[in-house]
Structures are given as structure tokens and as C-alpha cells.
Enzyme design. Structure first.
Site, PDB file in Angstrom:
ATOM      1  N   LYS A  72      12.704  10.086  10.680  1.00  0.00           N
ATOM      2  CA  LYS A  72      12.072   8.758  10.723  1.00  0.00           C
ATOM      3  C   LYS A  72      13.070   7.641  11.000  1.00  0.00           C
ATOM      4  CE  LYS A  72       8.409   9.723   7.387  1.00  0.00           C
ATOM      5  NZ  LYS A  72       7.573   9.066   6.371  1.00  0.00           N
ATOM      6  N   ARG A  78      -7.421   7.618   5.211  1.00  0.00           N
ATOM      7  CA  ARG A  78      -7.383   7.738   6.670  1.00  0.00           C
ATOM      8  C   ARG A  78      -7.256   9.212   7.016  1.00  0.00           C
ATOM      9  NH1 ARG A  78      -2.299   4.406   8.100  1.00  0.00           N
ATOM     10  NH2 ARG A  78      -1.688   5.435   6.183  1.00  0.00           N
ATOM     11  N   GLU A 123       5.028   6.915   2.402  1.00  0.00           N
ATOM     12  CA  GLU A 123       5.837   5.684   2.461  1.00  0.00           C
ATOM     13  C   GLU A 123       5.114   4.618   1.666  1.00  0.00           C
ATOM     14  OE1 GLU A 123       5.888   3.269   5.944  1.00  0.00           O
ATOM     15  OE2 GLU A 123       3.809   3.683   6.443  1.00  0.00           O
ATOM     16  N   ASN A 181       4.143   0.553   2.132  1.00  0.00           N
ATOM     17  CA  ASN A 181       4.112  -0.554   3.091  1.00  0.00           C
ATOM     18  C   ASN A 181       4.159  -1.857   2.314  1.00  0.00           C
ATOM     19  OD1 ASN A 181       3.272   1.024   5.685  1.00  0.00           O
ATOM     20  ND2 ASN A 181       1.903   1.739   4.069  1.00  0.00           N
ATOM     21  N   GLU A 201       7.848   0.627  11.622  1.00  0.00           N
ATOM     22  CA  GLU A 201       6.530   0.685  11.002  1.00  0.00           C
ATOM     23  C   GLU A 201       5.476   0.776  12.085  1.00  0.00           C
ATOM     24  OE1 GLU A 201       6.201   0.654   7.696  1.00  0.00           O
ATOM     25  OE2 GLU A 201       8.354   0.438   7.444  1.00  0.00           O
ATOM     26  N   ARG A 215       0.864  -1.186   0.000  1.00  0.00           N
ATOM     27  CA  ARG A 215       0.000   0.000   0.000  1.00  0.00           C
ATOM     28  C   ARG A 215       0.895   1.228   0.000  1.00  0.00           C
ATOM     29  NH1 ARG A 215      -2.651   0.505   5.147  1.00  0.00           N
ATOM     30  NH2 ARG A 215      -1.199   2.210   5.412  1.00  0.00           N
ATOM     31  N   LYS A 243      12.441   2.420   5.284  1.00  0.00           N
ATOM     32  CA  LYS A 243      12.515   3.859   5.025  1.00  0.00           C
ATOM     33  C   LYS A 243      13.871   4.244   4.445  1.00  0.00           C
ATOM     34  CE  LYS A 243       8.558   4.903   7.695  1.00  0.00           C
ATOM     35  NZ  LYS A 243       8.099   3.542   8.070  1.00  0.00           N
TER      36      LYS A 243
HETATM   37  P1  ADP Z   1       4.810   4.245   9.705  1.00  0.00           P
HETATM   38  O1  ADP Z   1       5.581   3.153   9.090  1.00  0.00           O
HETATM   39  O2  ADP Z   1       4.994   4.364  11.161  1.00  0.00           O
HETATM   40  O3  ADP Z   1       3.367   4.226   9.279  1.00  0.00           O
HETATM   41  P2  ADP Z   1       4.979   6.704   8.153  1.00  0.00           P
HETATM   42  O4  ADP Z   1       6.101   7.118   7.312  1.00  0.00           O
HETATM   43  O5  ADP Z   1       3.745   6.290   7.444  1.00  0.00           O
HETATM   44  O6  ADP Z   1       5.496   5.562   9.140  1.00  0.00           O
HETATM   45  O7  ADP Z   1       4.625   7.865   9.164  1.00  0.00           O
HETATM   46  C1  ADP Z   1       3.579   7.770  10.094  1.00  0.00           C
HETATM   47  C2  ADP Z   1       2.663   8.966   9.987  1.00  0.00           C
HETATM   48  O8  ADP Z   1       3.415  10.171  10.178  1.00  0.00           O
HETATM   49  C3  ADP Z   1       1.998   9.127   8.640  1.00  0.00           C
HETATM   50  O9  ADP Z   1       0.805   8.380   8.597  1.00  0.00           O
HETATM   51  C4  ADP Z   1       1.763  10.616   8.562  1.00  0.00           C
HETATM   52  O10 ADP Z   1       0.593  10.952   9.280  1.00  0.00           O
HETATM   53  C5  ADP Z   1       2.956  11.195   9.311  1.00  0.00           C
HETATM   54  N1  ADP Z   1       4.032  11.528   8.359  1.00  0.00           N
HETATM   55  C6  ADP Z   1       4.997  10.713   7.912  1.00  0.00           C
HETATM   56  N2  ADP Z   1       5.813  11.319   7.045  1.00  0.00           N
HETATM   57  C7  ADP Z   1       5.356  12.574   6.918  1.00  0.00           C
HETATM   58  C8  ADP Z   1       5.772  13.708   6.167  1.00  0.00           C
HETATM   59  N3  ADP Z   1       6.832  13.654   5.375  1.00  0.00           N
HETATM   60  N4  ADP Z   1       5.047  14.849   6.301  1.00  0.00           N
HETATM   61  C9  ADP Z   1       3.982  14.908   7.106  1.00  0.00           C
HETATM   62  N5  ADP Z   1       3.545  13.881   7.850  1.00  0.00           N
HETATM   63  C10 ADP Z   1       4.217  12.717   7.765  1.00  0.00           C
HETATM   64 MG    MG Z   2       2.537   4.683   7.496  1.00  0.00          MG
END
Ligand code: ADP
Ligand code: MG
Length: 474
Positions: free
Chosen positions: A364, A450, A144, A146, A368, A125, A305
């Protein structure tokens, strides 16, 4: 991007009535989760949190996200087969991040032995936010991808009916009729069914590898039921069960309790807390087997990542996807700024840039599941502490995406009904299947929206921050 129901947003009696209808509709449609108090029994269940209203999504960006999904499928598949790239990309990370290192060790171990698996199934996804440009139109930016245990493809197929009914209750039948049908779980099941077929043993089963705590079981059941409808047997097992009862025969066929397993679909195994020593052993056993793992360990690593960050370097996509210039252009258009914190002059400069202006970025780690990223002042403090230590290479830095908020109500059990300023994240589900070197299936099979209140920087639905939503194309 205003939605055509601004007029009713502050009409309290109408909203209260609509919310009551919405919750009952969600229960009837199966937008369900087990409770925190009884996470492993279905005697008491509740609705999974969701928005009262659909959220506006720019239709051009929605289409763009669908259009690039097959490219991303192809890219993930290519990375998973590129040992040199994975080795080189993850070299600095695995020196400091034990979890990634452990996964990587299994990856090299199974390669050395030689893969018994010849059919590969990817379910991923790709998640995006809509960055509001300074003056221009909003842009689709990937958060990102998944590649393991991407969830909510089941529950999300059921929010359309709920939101349609809410819009009708609020006197917006025309808007209700414009909501798009969506059923990712059917597409995911189709991929699993085809993998099962290619595996070629009609008596073999599909094994869902599930968590110890199973609050989100209904989402998984949506996929599971599609398989039963196709007369494919599904078993649900934990790592612990695999450790106790799993075995391989001389051809490395996987058996659980004497039943041959054709496909292992992971809904577990993506965070360190999923593993103890026995679970790591179980993971190794699964990876060594002939069974189709969804994902295999290489594909899980392709979703880290650190890999995402390295993909943004000039020339990398071209090297990974030779002869696919258009796909490369489509993919690159969705990238936000991503920066390496590897030791050296480049990483030093990146660290200094982030410390000087922390609100522009997200820091980051290789984790996950939401709730791990660092923002603002916390980002600055952590980075200042580790700026000269190799520990910094367990992180990547990313430009912060700033979507334009919209007003909505987030419906959660036992929570007051109040209007919130919200931002949304769109995910597209991709499914692909490869036999040897031949890609036999490559599709986008549905979406997930979401939404969360703006004050929460991080976290998904399972983490209790975001809620399920339905896109309303504008
Ligand atoms: P995870 O693997 O924990 O889901 P993500 O990269 O999806 O990691 O980050 C988790 C959440 O953080 C995302 O769902 C989003 O809400 C927020 N987020 C992540 N990266 C960004 C970004 N570059 N800008 C704004 N919000 C972000
Ligand atoms: Mg995520």
C-alpha cells in the site's frame, strides 16, 4: 454464514422482479448519485450501485467493531496531538512521498505559528473485513481508518428500507424485520452542530469543502440537511473559492465572502490531484484559521497508512494511550500483520518475504480513495524493482485478509443482472469533539457495509468497484 435466502438466489423470475422493485425503491429512498456524463448537475441522476440483497455479517464481529470505535476515536485524537510521534513515524515517508511531505510541511508551519483553533472535531470511519480463519471462526481485521472525507454515511442510511422491501418481495418478511436501523449522517451532523456551538458565534456558518466534480453530492446533502434542520447555515465551497474569497482577520477568524466560518468539513483534499499551488495556499489559510477543521491537518496525517503500520509495533499503542490498557487490547485485536519497508535489515527482510510469497500480502502506498494498492504478481514486480531503493519506504506491507465469499447480485445502472461471488467490508463511523484538552463527545454513530465481487482486489464505491449494502446479522 449462509443467508436465509439461498433458496431464491437462483430463481430468475423472482430475482428479476425483486431487482426492478429494488431499483425503484432506491430512487424513491434517495440512494442517488449524479451521472458520469453530468457530474455537476442534478437534472439527470441515477441510483448509487447497491446489492440486491443484504449480506450476512457475523453479529459478534459487528458488535466488536462498534465496541472498539470509541477507542479508535481516542487513539486518533491522541496521535493528532503527539508531534513527536508524527514526526518520528512519518520521517522516512516524507523523504520520498511528496504529497505526505507537503501536508507535513503545513502541519509544522501551523504549529510553529501557534494554533488558533481550540475546538477539534473528528469524523472517521474504521473499515474492517472478516478474515476467515483456517479452522476457527472469522475474525474482525481492520483494513484502514479514514480520518478525512469518510463518505457514504448519508446514502447508507437509506439502503435499509430498500433491502427490507426486497426481502418482503422475496417472501422473507421476518428477515426484513431484523434489519437494523442506521443513520450515520445524523450523528455526523450532530458532531458538526456541537462543534459549531462550541465555536460560539451564532451568525457563523458551516462550510463543506467540496470537490470540483461532485457526483456524490446526495450523500453530502444528507449531512447538510440535518444541519439546516437545526437552523445552521451551510455553504459549499471549493479550494478555488477559498483561494479567491477566503480571508483571516487579526484573530485569525475565517471569512468567506464576508461570512464568518465556524466549521470546515472536508469532503476533498485527501489526494494529490485535489491540489494545485493555489489549492495548497487555500489549505494553508484554512489550517491557520481559528475555524474548527474536520479534520485538522494533524488528524489527516494520523490517518496515513504509515501511521497505521507503526501503530502495530509492540508498545506503541501503550505509549500513545497510557492508562487505557483495555482500549489498547481491544484495538490491537483488530490489527492484521503490518510491516515497515523502511531502509535497514528489518525492511530488507520484509521485502524478501513479500517477494517470495506475494499472494499473502497487500502493498500500500500513502494514498486514499481506492485503486492504489498492489497485489500478487504486480506486487512482486514493483517490490523487486524498488527493493534496494528508498522509494520502497513510500509503501507499507500488510497481510492480505481473506473473507469467505457470499453470493449476491450487484445492481448497477446499465449492467446485466448476474449473480456474483462477493466479499464485504464493514465501516463504523466515529465522531468526537475536543475543547482544549477535554473530550466532550466520543461516539460510534452508525455503519456502512460495502460489497464487491471477489475478482476485484481493490476499490470502493466511488471508484466504481464496491456497492452499498446492508448487514444482515447472523
Ligand atoms: P484506500 O485508502 O484506497 O481506501 P484501503 O486500505 O482501504 O485504501 O484499500 C482499498 C481496498 O483494498 C479496500 O477497500 C479493500 O477492498 C482492499 N484491501 C485493502 N487492504 C486489504 C487487505 N489487507 N486484505 C485484503 N484486501 C485489502
Ligand atoms: Mg479504504
Amino acid at each position: 454464514m449462509a443467508a436465509p435466502w439461498e433458496d431464491v438466489l437462483r430463481d430468475r423470475p423472482a430475482i428479476r422482479e425483486a431487482a426492478a422493485v429494488a431499483v425503484d425503491a432506491a430512487l424513491l429512498q434517495g440512494v442517488l448519485m449524479r451521472t458520469e456524463g453530468q457530474p455537476n448537475a442534478s437534472d439527470v441522476v441515477n441510483f448509487a450501485p447497491f446489492t440486491l440483497l443484504p449480506s450476512p455479517v457475523p453479529s459478534a464481529l459487528f458488535e466488536q467493531a462498534y465496541a472498539v470505535q470509541q477507542d479508535f476515536n481516542m487513539l486518533v485524537d491522541a496521535i493528532s496531538q503527539n508531534k513527536e510521534f508524527l514526526e518520528h513515524t512519518l520521517a522516512s515517508t516524507i523523504k520520498v512521498d511528496d504529497f505526505t511531505a507537503r501536508l507535513f510541511r503545513i502541519y509544522t508551519q501551523v504549529l510553529e505559528e501557534g494554533l488558533a483553533q481550540s475546538v477539534f472535531l473528528g469524523i472517521n470511519r474504521s473499515d474492517y473485513m472478516f478474515d476467515s480463519g483456517v479452522d476457527g471462526p472469522p475474525a474482525l481485521k481492520q483494513i484502514e481508518i479514514n480520518t478525512i472525507a469518510a463518505s457514504f454515511g448519508g446514502l447508507t442510511s437509506r439502503t435499509v428500507a430498500v433491502h427490507g422491501q426486497v426481502l418482503k418481495v422475496l417472501g422473507k418478511p421476518q428477515e426484513a424485520s431484523r434489519l437494523l436501523p442506521n443513520n450515520p449522517s445524523r450523528g455526523l451532523a450532530l458532531g458538526i452542530a456541537k462543534a459549531w456551538e462550541l465555536y460560539g458565534s451564532p451568525s457563523a456558518v458551516v462550510m463543506f469543502l467540496v470537490e470540483e466534480v461532485q457526483r456524490n453530492i446526495f450523500d453530502q446533502r444528507c449531512v447538510e440537511n440535518e444541519l439546516w434542520n437545526r437552523d445552521i447555515r451551510v455553504i459549499r465551497k471549493r479550494f478555488r473559492d477559498v483561494f479567491e474569497k477566503g480571508s483571516l482577520d487579526e484573530a485569525r477568524r475565517l471569512y468567506m465572502d464576508g461570512q464568518e466560518v465556524a466549521v470546515v468539513y472536508y469532503r476533498e483534499g485527501y489526494v494529490p490531484s485535489n491540489y494545485d499551488e493555489q489549492n495548497w495556499e487555500a489549505r494553508l489559510l484554512l489550517e491557520r484559521s481559528r475555524a474548527v477543521k474536520c479534520p485538522d491537518i494533524a488528524t489527516q496525517l494520523a490517518g496515513t497508512k504509515k501511521v497505521q503500520q507503526e501503530l502495530s509495533r509492540p508498545g506503541t499503542l501503550e505509549r500513545l494511550l497510557p492508562g487505557h490498557a483495555e482500549a489498547v487490547t481491544r484495538i490491537r485485536a483488530t490489527f492484521a500483520g503490518l510491516y515497515s519497508l523502511d531502509m535497514g535489515a528489518e525492511g530488507d527482510k520484509v521485502a524478501a518475504m513479500a517477494i517470495a510469497d506475494p499472494d499473502r500480502f497487500v502493498l500500500k502506498p500513502q494514498r486514499e480513495g481506492g485503486g492504489n494498492n498492489l497485489y500478487g504478481e504486480e506486487l512482486r514486480q514493483v517490490l523487486e524493482k524498488i527493493r534496494d531503493s528508498p522509494q520502497r519506504t513510500s509503501y507499507i506491507l500488510m497481510d492480505k485478509i481473506k473473507p469467505r465469499p457470499a453470493m449476491n447480485y450487484l445492481l448497477r445502472a446499465h449492467s446485466p443482472l448476474q449473480v456474483s461471488e462477493c466479499i464485504s467490508e464493514l465501516g463504523i463511523f466515529g465522531v468526537y469533539l475536543r475543547r482544549g484538552s477535554e473530550l466532550v463527545l466520543n461516539e460510534a454513530v452508525g455503519h456502512l457495509l460495502r460489497t464487491k465481487a471477489v475478482e476485484h482486489a481493490d476499490g470502493g464505491v466511488a471508484a466504481g468497484v464496491a456497492v452499498l449494502d446492508t448487514p444482515y446479522l447472523v
